[in-house]
Each structure stands twice: as C-alpha cells, then as structure tokens.
Enzyme design. Structure first.
Site, PDB file in Angstrom:
ATOM      1  CB  ALA A  98      -0.910  -0.154   1.122  1.00 21.96           C
ATOM      2  CE  LYS A  99       5.424   0.634  -3.824  1.00 21.04           C
ATOM      3  NZ  LYS A  99       4.334  -0.572  -4.087  1.00 21.04           N
ATOM      4  NE  ARG A 100      -2.964   3.693   2.406  1.00 17.75           N
ATOM      5  CZ  ARG A 100      -3.397   2.998   1.389  1.00 17.75           C
ATOM      6  NH1 ARG A 100      -2.423   3.028   0.243  1.00 17.75           N
ATOM      7  NH2 ARG A 100      -4.481   2.731   1.036  1.00 17.75           N
TER       8      ARG A 100
END
Length: 281
Positions: A98-100
């Site tokens: 999700a590369k938050r």
C-alpha cells in the site's frame, strides 16, 4: 491484543521451509483481460481467489497491491479483505503493498488499518514510504512491534525515477537511501533470527556494493520477471545479504493464469531457481 511471534521470525521460517519467493496479487486490467475476465468486481474476485488458491499453500509470501482493489471502491476493498484472510489462513504471509506514508494521527490511522490485529485488512507486513522523514513512520513502527507485524520501507526502488530522491546526498555525505537502510539496521539491532523491519530494494539495480544492505532484516526485491531481472542476477545485486532477500515476482507468474496448475508450475519454477541461487552463494 494478543501478540504474535514477530514477523521477522515467522518470515525466516517461511523462507526456510517454502523458499523465499513472494508472488504479487496484481489484478491489472490487462491481466484480467488476458485471463478472459471482465474488468469489474466479479473479475477481480475470480482473479484474486484463483491466485490465493494456487499459491497460498506453497509460497512464503503473497503481496496484494491494494490500488488494484481500491479502484473498485468498497466492493473491491471487500475482495481484498477476503483475499488477505484466506491467504493467511492457508499459511502464506501477506505483505500489503500500500506504500502508505504520512505524519502524526494520519500515519497512525494508516497503521491501524493494516497492522492492528483486529483490523479487517490486518496483514503480516505493510509497505511504507519514508519520504516525509523516517521519523514520520513511528506510529507504524510502534504498532508493528506491538502486534508482531513488520514493515517494508522504500529504500532503493526499482523504478528509474526513484534515484532522484533515493540517491540524493545529504549534508552528512550519506545518500537518502543509505540513511533509510541505517534506520532499519537500528530497528533490527539484536533481533534473532531476523528483524521485522525490512527494505524495498529493486532487483534490477545492479551492483549495490556501495550500500550496506546488512540491516538484519528482510529485503523485498521487486523486478524479477517482467521488469527484466532474473534469479541469477540476485547475488550480484545483494551480495552477502542474499539470504535475507525476498524476491518478488508478479506478472512473471500471473501471466500463466487462469489455469491453477500453470500458475503453480510457474511459481515452483521461480522458487526452485531462487533456492538454487541462494544455496550456491
């Protein structure tokens, strides 16, 4: 909240028992079409369920890319929830791609979405972006420790644009990417058999001997297959850190669907090639 065994320990065991392969669950519209599926929620569900049924009992890690589910709104997220739960129930570790990345309470909310043990999307690990400053990840680091989960921090990514940030040199003479690796090494200090805080390091990047990849944590390595890297390239990229590499293959496996046997055969071939390379090095 019940605390699980740390992610690093669970990942080390899974890699040793199943091999270190990570297969992505990336339902691109083009892949859905190749599988003869419609680009809708029904196609998404069929695709995801097929990948989980084919892979979750044999690969160490499955990595769903949340964006391809989110584009269908709440019904797509519901498919993602089911995929995560079924994959974990079948024995695979799930890394949510999700590369938050954010600050303060917003980062804490992202962490709760994926790293709180009672969250519908609870995953064994989460990819995160540190480019608001590594310290901005503290809510995710803290909750991961509390729940027995892990993180994969973007450090040296395979996309060509990444270099303009990750190779930039700070005032202390270290590059930004090297700084992220140093932070992760500090997080993992003293952990056995493997720390839970990993880095994303592209398998397509060539010789990385100028970087200290010995972070005592896993190195998630995208780029095998469709992006051009092969298992044979891994020793030249990762050197002494090779045993802690989790090579990620997505399209190289997924293009063999929707036939379950073909998917398994492709995954088994990549896993065998990677195991051979790691054993020989």
């Amino acid at each position: 909240m019940t605390v699980m065994e740390p992610f690093g320990a669970r990942l080390r065991r899974a890699m040793d028992e199943r091999g270190p392969l990570c297969v992505g669950i990336d339902p691109h519209a083009s892949l859905l079409a190749e599988w003869g599926l419609n680009d809708d929620v029904a196609g998404l569900e069929r695709f995801s369920r097929t990948v989980v049924e084919a892979m979750a009992d044999r690969v160490a890690v499955l990595k769903p890319q949340s964006a391809f589910f989110e584009r269908f709104g709440s019904r797509g997220v519901a498919v993602l929830e089911t995929s995560v739960q079924e994959a974990r129930a079948a024995g695979a570790l799930v890394v949510m791609d999700a590369k938050r990345g954010d600050i303060g309470s917003t980062m804490a909310a992202y962490a709760e979405s994926f790293l709180h043990k009672d969250a519908p999307l609870f995953s064994d690990a989460l990819t995160v972006s540190p480019y608001l400053g590594y310290g901005s990840l503290k809510p995710a680091v803290d909750l991961a420790r509390e729940s027995g989960a892990g993180l994969f921090v973007l450090a040296l990514t395979s996309n060509p644009e990444g270099g303009e940030v990750q190779h930039a040199v700070r005032g202390d003479g270290r590059s930004v990417g090297a700084t992220m690796l140093a932070h992760l090494a500090a997080e993992n200090a003293g952990e056995e058999p493997l720390g839970s805080f990993g880095a994303v390091v592209g398998a397509t990047l060539g010789d990385l001997s100028s970087y200290d990849l010995g972070i005592n944590g896993p190195l998630l390595a995208p780029g095998i297959g469709a992006q051009g890297a092969t298992p044979a390239d891994l020793p030249g990229v990762f050197g002494a850190a090779l045993r802690n590499v989790v090579p990620n293959v997505s399209r190289g496996v997924l293009r063999h669907g929707p036939d379950t046997t073909a998917l398994r055969t492709a995954a088994d071939r990549f896993a065998a090639e990677i195991r051979t390379v790691v054993t020989a090095s």
